[in-house]
Design a protein around this motif. Structure first.
Motif, PDB file in Angstrom:
ATOM      1  N   MET A  79       0.839  -1.200   0.000  1.00 26.35           N
ATOM      2  CA  MET A  79       0.000   0.000   0.000  1.00 26.35           C
ATOM      3  C   MET A  79       0.874   1.249   0.000  1.00 26.35           C
ATOM      4  N   PHE A  80       1.997   1.150   0.700  1.00 31.16           N
ATOM      5  CA  PHE A  80       2.897   2.292   0.775  1.00 31.16           C
ATOM      6  C   PHE A  80       3.562   2.564  -0.580  1.00 31.16           C
ATOM      7  N   ILE A  81       4.008   1.491  -1.240  1.00 24.52           N
ATOM      8  CA  ILE A  81       4.744   1.709  -2.509  1.00 24.52           C
ATOM      9  C   ILE A  81       3.818   1.901  -3.706  1.00 24.52           C
ATOM     10  N   ASP A  82       2.554   1.579  -3.556  1.00 21.05           N
ATOM     11  CA  ASP A  82       1.638   1.646  -4.714  1.00 21.05           C
ATOM     12  C   ASP A  82       1.649   3.020  -5.390  1.00 21.05           C
ATOM     13  N   PRO A  83       1.444   4.125  -4.614  1.00 20.83           N
ATOM     14  CA  PRO A  83       1.461   5.427  -5.293  1.00 20.83           C
ATOM     15  C   PRO A  83       2.847   5.808  -5.803  1.00 20.83           C
ATOM     16  N   ILE A  84       3.896   5.236  -5.184  1.00 20.04           N
ATOM     17  CA  ILE A  84       5.259   5.590  -5.627  1.00 20.04           C
ATOM     18  C   ILE A  84       5.565   4.915  -6.964  1.00 20.04           C
ATOM     19  N   ILE A  85       5.184   3.667  -7.075  1.00 19.81           N
ATOM     20  CA  ILE A  85       5.473   2.924  -8.318  1.00 19.81           C
ATOM     21  C   ILE A  85       4.647   3.462  -9.481  1.00 19.81           C
ATOM     22  N   GLY A  86       3.417   3.837  -9.192  1.00 13.83           N
ATOM     23  CA  GLY A  86       2.609   4.471 -10.239  1.00 13.83           C
ATOM     24  C   GLY A  86       1.913   3.490 -11.157  1.00 13.83           C
ATOM     25  N   THR A  87       1.520   4.002 -12.315  1.00  6.04           N
ATOM     26  CA  THR A  87       0.630   3.211 -13.171  1.00  6.04           C
ATOM     27  C   THR A  87       1.391   2.378 -14.190  1.00  6.04           C
ATOM     28  N   ASP A  88       0.709   1.371 -14.674  1.00  5.35           N
ATOM     29  CA  ASP A  88       1.187   0.577 -15.803  1.00  5.35           C
ATOM     30  C   ASP A  88       0.070   0.600 -16.845  1.00  5.35           C
ATOM     31  N   ASP A  89       0.224   1.476 -17.820  1.00  6.55           N
ATOM     32  CA  ASP A  89      -0.850   1.649 -18.802  1.00  6.55           C
ATOM     33  C   ASP A  89      -0.645   0.793 -20.047  1.00  6.55           C
ATOM     34  N   THR A  90       0.235  -0.195 -19.931  1.00  7.83           N
ATOM     35  CA  THR A  90       0.531  -1.008 -21.112  1.00  7.83           C
ATOM     36  C   THR A  90      -0.698  -1.777 -21.585  1.00  7.83           C
ATOM     37  N   ASN A  91      -1.023  -1.599 -22.831  1.00  9.51           N
ATOM     38  CA  ASN A  91      -2.035  -2.448 -23.463  1.00  9.51           C
ATOM     39  C   ASN A  91      -1.311  -3.344 -24.466  1.00  9.51           C
ATOM     40  N   HIS A  92      -1.761  -4.587 -24.564  1.00 11.50           N
ATOM     41  CA  HIS A  92      -1.143  -5.510 -25.508  1.00 11.50           C
ATOM     42  C   HIS A  92      -1.426  -5.077 -26.946  1.00 11.50           C
ATOM     43  N   ASP A  93      -0.674  -5.643 -27.896  1.00  8.10           N
ATOM     44  CA  ASP A  93      -0.953  -5.426 -29.324  1.00  8.10           C
ATOM     45  C   ASP A  93      -2.236  -6.137 -29.688  1.00  8.10           C
ATOM     46  N   GLU A  94      -3.046  -5.455 -30.489  1.00  5.49           N
ATOM     47  CA  GLU A  94      -4.281  -6.125 -30.911  1.00  5.49           C
ATOM     48  C   GLU A  94      -3.976  -7.421 -31.646  1.00  5.49           C
ATOM     49  N   ALA A  95      -2.835  -7.425 -32.338  1.00  7.21           N
ATOM     50  CA  ALA A  95      -2.468  -8.621 -33.103  1.00  7.21           C
ATOM     51  C   ALA A  95      -2.302  -9.839 -32.200  1.00  7.21           C
ATOM     52  N   ASP A  96      -1.890  -9.603 -30.949  1.00  3.75           N
ATOM     53  CA  ASP A  96      -1.644 -10.725 -30.034  1.00  3.75           C
ATOM     54  C   ASP A  96      -2.918 -11.194 -29.340  1.00  3.75           C
ATOM     55  N   GLU A  97      -3.986 -10.417 -29.510  1.00  4.03           N
ATOM     56  CA  GLU A  97      -5.148 -10.625 -28.644  1.00  4.03           C
ATOM     57  C   GLU A  97      -5.750 -12.036 -28.723  1.00  4.03           C
ATOM     58  N   GLY A  98      -5.963 -12.488 -29.974  1.00  7.36           N
ATOM     59  CA  GLY A  98      -6.573 -13.807 -30.135  1.00  7.36           C
ATOM     60  C   GLY A  98      -5.755 -14.871 -29.419  1.00  7.36           C
ATOM     61  N   ALA A  99      -4.434 -14.838 -29.631  1.00  4.39           N
ATOM     62  CA  ALA A  99      -3.552 -15.844 -29.042  1.00  4.39           C
ATOM     63  C   ALA A  99      -3.561 -15.732 -27.518  1.00  4.39           C
ATOM     64  N   LEU A 100      -3.498 -14.492 -27.011  1.00  2.27           N
ATOM     65  CA  LEU A 100      -3.479 -14.301 -25.555  1.00  2.27           C
ATOM     66  C   LEU A 100      -4.764 -14.816 -24.934  1.00  2.27           C
ATOM     67  N   GLN A 101      -5.859 -14.532 -25.622  1.00  2.37           N
ATOM     68  CA  GLN A 101      -7.161 -14.928 -25.086  1.00  2.37           C
ATOM     69  C   GLN A 101      -7.288 -16.441 -24.978  1.00  2.37           C
ATOM     70  N   GLU A 102      -6.729 -17.138 -25.964  1.00  4.02           N
ATOM     71  CA  GLU A 102      -6.903 -18.592 -26.010  1.00  4.02           C
ATOM     72  C   GLU A 102      -5.868 -19.332 -25.150  1.00  4.02           C
ATOM     73  N   LYS A 103      -4.816 -18.646 -24.754  1.00  6.41           N
ATOM     74  CA  LYS A 103      -3.699 -19.349 -24.113  1.00  6.41           C
ATOM     75  C   LYS A 103      -4.114 -20.022 -22.800  1.00  6.41           C
ATOM     76  N   LEU A 104      -3.846 -21.318 -22.724  1.00  8.70           N
ATOM     77  CA  LEU A 104      -4.237 -22.117 -21.568  1.00  8.70           C
ATOM     78  C   LEU A 104      -3.510 -21.670 -20.296  1.00  8.70           C
ATOM     79  N   PHE A 105      -2.301 -21.162 -20.480  1.00 12.68           N
ATOM     80  CA  PHE A 105      -1.475 -20.734 -19.354  1.00 12.68           C
ATOM     81  C   PHE A 105      -2.246 -19.828 -18.386  1.00 12.68           C
ATOM     82  N   TYR A 106      -2.980 -18.883 -18.941  1.00 14.00           N
ATOM     83  CA  TYR A 106      -3.665 -17.915 -18.081  1.00 14.00           C
ATOM     84  C   TYR A 106      -4.770 -18.575 -17.260  1.00 14.00           C
ATOM     85  N   ARG A 107      -5.414 -19.569 -17.858  1.00 13.41           N
ATOM     86  CA  ARG A 107      -6.458 -20.285 -17.113  1.00 13.41           C
ATOM     87  C   ARG A 107      -5.819 -21.144 -16.031  1.00 13.41           C
TER      88      ARG A 107
END
Lengths: 361, 389
Positions: B53-81
């Motif tokens: 909680m203390f470091i959260d505001p210090i580290i700040g945001t991560d606004d990274t969005n994946h490439d749309e091209a990767d989306e289908g593969a990322l969505q289907e990847k069993l690893f995440y499940r």
């Protein structure tokens, strides 16, 4: 015993789903839902949440049986269920099915309506093609590939006749109020001269639509799109829609233009190709680009590239979608015929002829 | 914790890279505290959370969005499940270990409190992975989600959340949407009670629609009660009656956590009402977004809330930061404690909410008389008077 064995054996066989009206059929692998399989094939299927809660993918099961992943009764009423309605996103197929998609019937037969369209912005895409964005008085539902008639209602002579232009973007779920069209300047034509004369932002047009039956048919087959000039618009809309649904069919898009100054929407097309890296290739081809110019891409006529080596798949089994000047379409049709592409797999909008020629009366 | 875990070369948010490793770490920490000799180490999870909680505001945001091209593969990847599935054994194991330690060994009062809090945090944050699973299309995932909810007695959330919150968020029908000016404490009580009641109502109606009595084995609420009672019975059989109050603490914390989450997520945001009385389709404007890295990590990226609501079918690894969405002034880990101090909450949040109202994208959804006049005028007459069925 044999029956049980067959049942077990058939379990892994893909099923076939057919959508009415239209009778489009597609294969549904055993581990995909009806909606996932439809999206894989780039079929325009209404959807929103995709997890069985919103009911957007509701369709009627006419034949066959499905196994619901999540009980339909969370979302559908008792009456709907007893009438045979299912949710495509939660349906695994037990065998071949036929479903009816009411919205599709509406889309296909939906009578065109009149809308008031306010021009919200205009911008030049090439030296003679302009993108005109309009906002409608209410949302309009259309299918990617369809067109609308635009009427300039300024009371001046020569404006009474409408011109037809394809929607250049994929439609939004529930209808779109913000639309855009690609309009090519025809010198001496009062209609387009009026549009190109000065910034017409804020002017009101009358819009009548949607019209046409040029849209992506469901299938597994590879897709060959061929466009020239402002024929880009409907193909772009179709491909945007297909990419949004993560289409799994190979697509090759040959886009013909005279010279570099006639090319446009390249970034959008490259973005789409990036979105579908393994399936979509976009090939611009220039016919009158001066020798020795900076152009490193393909040269010649699009028809010279209608062959398996250039498009990357066998033409006999592919589906083709054509949109462009009649000369180009006619020439392409001849080549397709020579390559034994069946006529019922060749799609082009008859209306496009007059639209692309822009013969001003 | 590199991209090699996900096997992906394109840009990925930090959460999409580490997936549920933070949750699994939280689940292991109480055991680590014990192995380190107990004492103050039994407070280990609490200390780690405070540090985060203390470091959260210090580290700040991560606004990274994946490439749309990767989306289908990322969505289907069993690893995440699979990374979600493994939170089930983690949750069961740490709960059994926790009940054993608390009931079968002699701990000092300080150790007991510290360990009980550590256990509660460990299983409580798993509510976020269970939440993710209960949205999945695959029945096996939803079943695992229910089982992850079991040690925290939160299975009913699955029903309420899918069939009430996601359909009616940012409308007065949803008890999980907080009004501008609404104080946290009455909201929490009202929200927690009504959510469970609504889950019952949904199942009761479904049974009636299917022509079945309410008390039918296919009623999911009944199944959940049996499942959770069996779990409680097992713990009592193994460790005695002291397991009951421990379970109660395990029950309470994640409820509160997700209810405060709800409080933040839609605070003051209302959807426009259409002429037929229904509400417009939910847009990214109807949920507060946050992408503070540490908060996202503990909440399985659910703080990318606009995308989660606009596209419910998107799994956690492909949730995006939405440009058009309103942004919380701080991350969840900062806003949650702030929410418990109403004056501070108003000071932090109200200027941001009002600035967003000025954009005209949403209807202000507020307590009666809480809105400044200027914004009260933005609420159409009769807005929100449509009541649930």
């Amino acid at each position: 015993m044999q029956k049980l064995f067959n049942k077990f054996k058939n379990r892994n066989e893909p099923r076939t789903a057919t959508i009415q009206p239209g009778g489009e059929s597609f294969e549904v692998p055993k581990n995909r839902t009806l909606l996932q399989a439809a999206n894989d094939k780039g079929i325009d299927f209404p959807q929103h949440c995709t997890v069985g809660t919103c009911g957007s993918c509701r369709c009627k099961l006419l034949e066959g049986e499905v196994r619901p992943l999540r009980d339909f009764s969370y979302t559908l009423t008792r009456a709907e269920i007893s009438d045979g309605y299912i949710l495509a996103c939660q349906s695994m197929l037990k065998g071949d099915v036929v479903v009816e998609l009411e919205s599709r019937g509406e889309l296909a037969t939906q009578p065109a309506e009149r809308f008031t369209a306010n021009i919200t912005s205009t911008g030049m895409l090439t030296h003679d093609i302009m993108e005109v964005s309009v906002q409608l008085d209410r949302p309009l539902t259309y299918t990617a590939g369809q067109f609308a008639d635009l009427l300039i209602n300024n009371g001046l002579e020569g404006f009474a006749r409408h011109r037809s232009y394809s929607f250049s973007c994929a439609p939004e779920v529930g209808g779109s109020s913000d639309l855009s069209f690609h309009i090519r300047r025809v010198s001496g034509g009062s209609y387009t001269e009026w549009l190109f004369e000065k910034d017409r932002t804020g002017e009101t047009l009358e819009l009548h639509g949607p019209n046409g039956s040029f849209w992506l048919r469901a299938d597994d087959a590879p897709i060959l799109c061929i466009a020239g000039g402002s024929g880009m618009a409907p193909i772009k809309a179709i491909l945007e829609e297909a990419a949004a649904h993560h289409i799994k069919r190979p697509v090759t898009y040959l886009f013909g233009a005279r010279a570099q100054r006639d090319l446009y929407c390249l970034e959008e097309m490259q973005a789409l190709a990036k979105q579908c890296p393994t399936t979509l290739q976009f090939i611009p081809i220039l016919s009158e680009e001066p020798e020795g110019s900076s152009w490193t891409g393909k040269r010649g006529l699009v028809t010279e590239y209608i062959n398996p080596a250039a498009v990357g798949f066998d033409l006999k089994g592919c589906h083709t979608y054509l949109c462009g000047p009649p000369v180009m379409i006619d020439a392409a049709l001849e080549v397709l015929e020579c390559n034994q592409v069946p006529t019922d797999h060749i799609h082009y909008d008859k209306f496009l002829d007059s639209r692309q020629l822009e013969i001003e009366s | 914790m590199s991209s090699a875990i996900a096997g992906n070369s394109g840009p990925l948010s930090f959460v999409a890279r580490v997936t549920t490793l933070p949750h699994l770490t939280f689940a292991i920490l109480p055991v680590v505290g014990y192995l380190l000799g107990g004492g103050i180490y039994h407070w280990i999870t609490v200390f780690v959370l405070l540090a985060l909680m203390f470091i959260d505001p210090i580290i700040g945001t991560d606004d990274t969005n994946h490439d749309e091209a990767d989306e289908g593969a990322l969505q289907e990847k069993l690893f995440y499940r699979m990374m979600l599935w493994v939170t089930l054994p983690a949750s069961v194991a740490v709960t059994i270990f926790g009940h054993w330690l608390l009931t079968q060994t002699s701990l000092t009062t300080s150790e007991t409190i510290g360990f009980l809090l550590s256990l509660t945090l460990a299983t409580g944050f798993l509510a976020t992975t269970a939440h993710e699973l209960c949205h999945h299309t695959q029945p096996v995932d939803r079943l695992i989600g229910d089982l992850v909810f079991t040690p925290i007695f939160m299975c009913d959330f699955h029903i309420y959340h899918n069939f009430m919150h996601h359909i009616h968020a940012a409308t007065p029908i949803d008890p999980g949407t907080a009004r501008y000016g609404e104080k946290i404490y009455p909201f929490l009580i009202n929200s927690i009670v009504r959510k469970t009641r609504m889950a019952w109502q949904i199942e009761k109606k479904r049974m009636a629609d299917n022509g079945k009595p309410t008390w039918h084995p296919s009623n999911l609420m009944i199944r959940f009660i049996v499942l959770q009672a069996a779990w409680l019975g097992l713990l009592v059989a193994l460790f005695g009656l002291w397991s009951i109050p421990i379970c109660f603490v395990q029950y309470l914390f994640p409820r509160l956590l997700l209810a405060v989450g709800d409080y933040l997520e839609h605070y003051g945001l209302g959807r426009k009402q259409l002429p037929d009385g229904s509400y417009e389709k939910i847009r990214p404007n109807h949920a507060w977004d946050d992408s503070t890295l540490v908060s996202s990590m503990l909440f399985c990226q659910i703080d990318r809330h606009s995308d989660h609501h606009t596209n419910v079918g998107r799994p956690y690894q492909i949730l995006r930061v939405m440009d058009e969405a309103p942004r919380l002034p701080q991350g969840y880990l900062t806003m949650i404690p702030i929410a418990f101090i109403p004056s501070l909450w108003r000071k932090q949040m109200h200027p941001v909410v009002e600035a967003y109202y000025d954009k005209g994208e949403v209807i202000p959804y507020a307590m009666p008389d809480a809105l400044p006049e200027k914004y009260a005028a933005m609420v159409p007459e009769g807005w929100g008077q449509t009541l649930p069925d």
